[in-house]
Scaffold this motif. Structure first.
Motif: not given
Ligand code: G3P
Length: 249
Positions: A11, A13, A95, A97, A165, A169-171, A210-212, A230-233
């Motif tokens: 993701n 974002k 999500h 957010e 998520e 833990a997200i970001g 969440g911070s994976v 589901l990976v963000g950063g």
């Protein structure tokens, strides 16, 4: 990992420029990805066409949100039909957010999921508790309520992936421990078994977000009820995202 094919979504974002995305695409195109994993990326809407036309067919594309019904006079929204027109196979809905920054509610999210499914998009259905909810011992209640809103709205679970998520833990760099994530994933699967069907419970993939990152994904992936991420950063870095994809066990 247990149910179905491992699933890893990136993701992106609200990040990126034409240039940075072109570099990310080329890193992903050059990465060696385990064959037995569904790999999906969700670029910002305005870059979906750029991504779709230059990324390998090995990787599917997702929207990060979609409108609740057919497109029309809804300024600033993106319709399911438009996502399909650009070649998307998936959409991320619910999500945190969108829930907590934009204010989307369970029932609205359930309707979006039902509409996207009815038009043939797969849905990455996000749920997760806030820190204060976890600390108050309400994690299961909150997650079950969010899951129920999807269950009440959708006619079939064939094309849904659940993304757990936890908001804390997200970001944040504060990843859930494999045991914390497994505990919730198992509870979600039990909820599906008791409230939808045993078949849906065993077939539906439940992924963690969440911070994976490339350093913690392998331990999480070992857990029986963690069917992907589901990976963000970390999805903004091609080689690290590939490491996460390849952590399938
Ligand atoms: O949807 C993925 C996400 O919310 C997790 O973000 O940056 O913690 O991996 P991040």
């Amino acid at each position: 990992a247990g149910s179905g094919k491992f699933f890893v979504g990136g993701n992106w974002k609200c990040n990126g420029t034409k240039d940075s995305i072109s570099k990310l695409i080329s890193d992903l195109n050059n990465a060696k990805l385990e064959p037995d994993v569904d790999v999906v990326v969700a670029p910002p809407f305005v870059y979906i066409d750029q991504v779709k036309t230059s990324i390998t067919d090995r990787i599917e594309i997702s929207g990060q949100n979609s409108w609740v019904g057919k497109g029309g006079a809804f300024t600033g929204e993106i319709s399911v039909e438009q996502l399909k027109d650009l070649g998307c196979k998936w959409v991320i809905l619910g999500h945190s957010e969108r829930r907590h920054v934009i204010g989307e509610k369970d029932e609205f999210i359930g309707k979006k999921a039902a509409y996207a499914l009815s038009e043939g998009l797969g849905v990455i259905a996000c749920i997760g508790e806030l820190l204060e909810e976890r600390e108050a011992g309400k994690t299961f209640d909150v997650c079950f309520q969010q899951l129920k809103a999807y269950a009440d709205a959708v006619p079939s679970w064939d094309n849904i992936v659940i993304a757990y998520e936890p908001v804390w833990a997200i970001g944040t760099g504060k990843v859930a421990s494999p045991e914390q994530a497994q505990e919730v994933h198992l509870a979600l699967r039990d909820w599906l078994k008791n409230n939808v069907s045993a078949e849906v419970a065993s077939k539906t993939r439940i992924i963690y977000g969440g911070s994976v990152n490339g350093g913690n994904s392998a331990d999480l992936a070992k857990k029986e009820d963690i069917d992907g991420f589901l990976v963000g950063g970390a999805s903004l870095k091609g080689p690290e995202f590939a490491t996460i994809v390849n952590s399938v066990t």
